[in-house]
Design a protein around this motif. Sequence first.
Motif, PDB file in Angstrom:
ATOM      1  N   VAL A  19       0.658  -1.234  -0.217  1.00  0.00           N
ATOM      2  CA  VAL A  19       0.147   0.138   0.263  1.00  0.00           C
ATOM      3  C   VAL A  19       1.271   0.650   0.076  1.00  0.00           C
ATOM      4  O   VAL A  19       0.873   1.979  -0.615  1.00  0.00           O
ATOM      5  CB  VAL A  19      -0.788  -0.509   0.906  1.00  0.00           C
ATOM      6  CG1 VAL A  19      -1.576   1.274   1.805  1.00  0.00           C
ATOM      7  CG2 VAL A  19      -1.657  -0.741   0.884  1.00  0.00           C
ATOM      8  N   SER A  20       1.404   1.025   0.995  1.00  0.00           N
ATOM      9  CA  SER A  20       3.162   2.624   0.601  1.00  0.00           C
ATOM     10  C   SER A  20       3.677   2.276  -0.191  1.00  0.00           C
ATOM     11  O   SER A  20       3.181   3.624  -0.980  1.00  0.00           O
ATOM     12  CB  SER A  20       3.750   2.273   2.090  1.00  0.00           C
ATOM     13  OG  SER A  20       4.912   3.134   1.822  1.00  0.00           O
ATOM     14  N   ASN A  21       4.010   1.566  -0.707  1.00  0.00           N
ATOM     15  CA  ASN A  21       4.228   1.878  -2.885  1.00  0.00           C
ATOM     16  C   ASN A  21       3.739   2.364  -3.359  1.00  0.00           C
ATOM     17  O   ASN A  21       3.986   2.750  -4.459  1.00  0.00           O
ATOM     18  CB  ASN A  21       5.021   0.435  -3.125  1.00  0.00           C
ATOM     19  CG  ASN A  21       5.824  -0.295  -2.273  1.00  0.00           C
ATOM     20  OD1 ASN A  21       7.356   0.853  -1.353  1.00  0.00           O
ATOM     21  ND2 ASN A  21       6.779  -1.193  -1.889  1.00  0.00           N
ATOM     22  N   THR A  22       2.080   2.476  -3.439  1.00  0.00           N
ATOM     23  CA  THR A  22       1.817   1.871  -4.258  1.00  0.00           C
ATOM     24  C   THR A  22       1.194   3.723  -4.309  1.00  0.00           C
ATOM     25  O   THR A  22       0.731   4.274  -5.149  1.00  0.00           O
ATOM     26  CB  THR A  22      -0.156   1.226  -4.282  1.00  0.00           C
ATOM     27  OG1 THR A  22       0.770  -0.071  -3.913  1.00  0.00           O
ATOM     28  CG2 THR A  22      -0.843   1.720  -5.514  1.00  0.00           C
ATOM     29  N   LEU A  23       0.597   4.064  -3.175  1.00  0.00           N
ATOM     30  CA  LEU A  23       0.207   5.684  -2.856  1.00  0.00           C
ATOM     31  C   LEU A  23       1.472   6.813  -2.563  1.00  0.00           C
ATOM     32  O   LEU A  23       1.434   7.267  -2.975  1.00  0.00           O
ATOM     33  CB  LEU A  23      -0.770   5.598  -1.284  1.00  0.00           C
ATOM     34  CG  LEU A  23      -1.876   4.756  -1.385  1.00  0.00           C
ATOM     35  CD1 LEU A  23      -2.902   4.452   0.014  1.00  0.00           C
ATOM     36  CD2 LEU A  23      -2.595   5.154  -2.728  1.00  0.00           C
ATOM     37  N   ASP A  24       2.144   5.748  -1.300  1.00  0.00           N
ATOM     38  CA  ASP A  24       3.029   7.162  -1.651  1.00  0.00           C
ATOM     39  C   ASP A  24       4.235   7.204  -2.658  1.00  0.00           C
ATOM     40  O   ASP A  24       5.109   8.193  -2.950  1.00  0.00           O
ATOM     41  CB  ASP A  24       4.509   7.265   0.419  1.00  0.00           C
ATOM     42  CG  ASP A  24       4.733   7.598   0.559  1.00  0.00           C
ATOM     43  OD1 ASP A  24       4.447   8.653   0.672  1.00  0.00           O
ATOM     44  OD2 ASP A  24       6.331   7.277   1.471  1.00  0.00           O
ATOM     45  N   VAL A  27       4.046   9.287  -5.059  1.00  0.00           N
ATOM     46  CA  VAL A  27       4.013  11.100  -4.476  1.00  0.00           C
ATOM     47  C   VAL A  27       5.306  11.492  -4.177  1.00  0.00           C
ATOM     48  O   VAL A  27       6.120  12.745  -4.953  1.00  0.00           O
ATOM     49  CB  VAL A  27       2.760  11.561  -3.382  1.00  0.00           C
ATOM     50  CG1 VAL A  27       3.361  12.509  -2.437  1.00  0.00           C
ATOM     51  CG2 VAL A  27       1.834  11.122  -3.719  1.00  0.00           C
ATOM     52  N   THR A  28       6.352  10.434  -3.862  1.00  0.00           N
ATOM     53  CA  THR A  28       7.471  10.771  -3.419  1.00  0.00           C
ATOM     54  C   THR A  28       8.840  10.942  -4.667  1.00  0.00           C
ATOM     55  O   THR A  28       9.253  12.028  -4.798  1.00  0.00           O
ATOM     56  CB  THR A  28       8.116  10.461  -2.090  1.00  0.00           C
ATOM     57  OG1 THR A  28       7.555   9.629  -1.250  1.00  0.00           O
ATOM     58  CG2 THR A  28       9.717  10.150  -1.687  1.00  0.00           C
TER      59      THR A  28
END
Length: 162
Positions: A19-24, A27-28
């Motif tokens: 989830v972090s890789n998909t969302l963040d 953006v980062t």
Amino acid sequence: MGGGGDDSHNTFISFIQAVSNTLDAPVTWFRESVVTKNRPQYPWYHRQFRRVPTIDECYTDDVVCFIEANEQFKRDRMVDNEVLNILRQRQEDCILYEATDHKEKCAGLMEVYDKAAENWFIKYGDLGVYGTVVDAYMKQKHRMIWERRHGPVGSGMKDSLA
């Protein structure tokens, strides 16, 4: 028994990372690759203008140079006023916070403020609201002549027979 708990824990961690890789991650990447590379870096809290020649570098008939030097003088005065206001506010906050012990605990801050106020008055004092860069330059010139003849202001006049 304990093995089943580890698998569910690892699965949960893998899910959170996905989830972090998909969302963040996008953006980062966008912030680091696009935004920060195209944003100008300002090391100051206020806008910095290109420094122009000072009034002593202007010719007597150069009106544009005079106006630029005067605008720079006004900006410098506004910045110096704000610096002095911040120092004054810090001094007042320290005095209010420390109350009875303020003379010992705020001595360094009071000394810095007094020196800054003295320097401000040396440069801008007695010029008034409409003082120009020429007025400040003449004030500086007169002070330098006084100090050459009589010594630093506030130290007492040196002997004029020497």
